[in-house]
Design a protein around this motif. Structure first.
Motif, mmCIF file in Angstrom:
data_model
loop_
_atom_site.group_PDB
_atom_site.id
_atom_site.type_symbol
_atom_site.label_atom_id
_atom_site.label_comp_id
_atom_site.label_asym_id
_atom_site.label_seq_id
_atom_site.Cartn_x
_atom_site.Cartn_y
_atom_site.Cartn_z
ATOM 1 N N THR A 1 140.504 -67.395 -29.746
ATOM 2 C CA THR A 1 139.723 -66.888 -30.868
ATOM 3 C C THR A 1 139.118 -65.525 -30.579
ATOM 4 N N GLY B 1 142.131 -56.639 -34.513
ATOM 5 C CA GLY B 1 141.241 -57.778 -34.753
ATOM 6 C C GLY B 1 141.981 -59.089 -34.848
ATOM 7 N N THR C 1 143.812 -62.661 -34.170
ATOM 8 C CA THR C 1 143.479 -63.903 -33.479
ATOM 9 C C THR C 1 144.761 -64.694 -33.247
ATOM 10 N N ALA D 1 142.621 -61.532 -38.750
ATOM 11 C CA ALA D 1 141.413 -62.350 -38.601
ATOM 12 C C ALA D 1 141.114 -63.174 -39.846
ATOM 13 N N LYS E 1 140.537 -67.277 -39.913
ATOM 14 C CA LYS E 1 139.287 -67.902 -40.356
ATOM 15 C C LYS E 1 139.533 -68.896 -41.475
#
Length: 325
Positions: free
Chosen positions: A8, A124, A126, A315, A319
């Motif tokens: 993460t 950014g 993940t 990202a 999420k």
């Protein structure tokens, strides 16, 4: 159950970058320097490897898995498939900079088809665990087996892909639309026996089909939203079946796939599965992730591999699929 993320916290570890110069009909090399400059600035120590041809990418992915542990593939859906064939076994993280003609798989996790934006998304990104299908088919050349990252198409779907690969002067959505029209005139429904399993529960179908698609991703053929509900993290693949229908019905329903509204017609049958087997009375053409596997597929077996791929995604997508992380 949705798979959990492998990581993460975005980092700046270097990538082993594979660029397929043949992607998008030899146009991918135009972006090579852009990628190199970006990696030097933001992921120091990265190195670019240029693929020498079909089959070379898997070998490069193995080398990079051992040396870097992170692969950045610059190419189309076929290049992604070759990379994942190795990465799903080595556990290497895979990032994608789309440089193909259709760039279909990246539309599901929200990776931009613009090279510059996709590179910025890496900053950014993940790493999450996503699903992969495994298949085994009996073809006119013997047995073929491999993986599916995005979609597998049998029948009309496979024939449309074959038509698209023959077109050298066109690309993108127009190419796929014309290919679909040509396939519509050439396709014929054939008798089939289908057995589907989902977490131990079985169901079957016997009758004539015009098309069967197995979808891990949501989009194929440029802009055809084959399965808008597909989820690459749910441990299932989606089935999209079109039974025996006339050409007029087919051509009037095709536009619905462009806007993801094919569910409005009762002709298209949707389902989910963890395993599937189909036996065909007459062989049909088949593609996997836009690559033609054969024109005479007699039978096919497919099974989901939940969370087999460590995929770097924007990202926002991470999420949405793992809100607690």
């Amino acid at each position: 159950m949705p798979t959990q993320p492998a990581s993460t916290h975005p980092d700046r570890r270097p990538f082993g970058c594979i660029l397929n110069p043949g992607a998008n009909r030899n146009r991918a090399t135009r972006n090579a320097e852009i990628v190199r400059t970006f990696l030097d600035a933001h992921f120091p120590g990265s190195r670019m490897f240029i693929s020498a041809g079909k089959g070379d990418i898997s070998a490069l992915a193995m080398e990079i898995s051992r040396s870097y542990g992170r692969i950045l593939i610059c190419g189309g859906d076929g290049s992604i498939n070759e990379t994942v064939q190795t990465a799903m076994y080595t556990g290497a993280e895979v990032g994608i900079i789309p440089m193909g003609s259709g760039n279909d798989f990246v539309k599901t996790p929200g990776i931009s088809r613009d090279v510059n934006i996709a590179l910025k998304q890496l900053l950014g990104a993940t790493c999450i665990r996503t699903d992969v299908l495994q298949y085994k088919a009996i073809t006119e050349h013997g047995t073929s087996q491999g993986i599916v990252v995005n979609t597998l198409g049998l029948g009309f779907d496979g024939r449309a892909n074959a038509e698209a690969t023959r077109m050298r002067s066109l690309k993108g959505p127009l190419m796929y639309a014309i290919a679909a029209l040509k396939a519509g005139f050439a396709s014929r429904p054939v008798p089939a026996k289908i057995t589907v399993a989902e977490n131990g529960r079985q169901r079957s179908y016997e009758g004539s089909i015009l098309m069967l698609a197995l979808a891990n991703g949501r989009v194929e053929g440029g802009n055809f939203r084959i399965c808008p509900e597909a989820d690459i993290t749910d441990g299932l693949f989606n089935t999209v079946m079109v039974p025996e229908i006339g050409r007029l019905t087919l051509f009037t329903r095709l536009p619905l796939f462009l806007v993801g509204l094919q569910h409005l017609t009762q002709i298209v049958s949707y389902g989910t599965a963890t395993q599937l087997h189909i036996q065909l009375e007459t062989p049909l053409p088949m593609h996997v992730d836009g690559e033609q596997i054969g024109n005479e597929i007699a039978s096919l077996t497919a099974e989901i591999r939940p969370g087999a791929l460590h995929l770097l995604v924007p990202a926002g997508f991470a999420k949405m699929h793992n809100p607690g992380h």
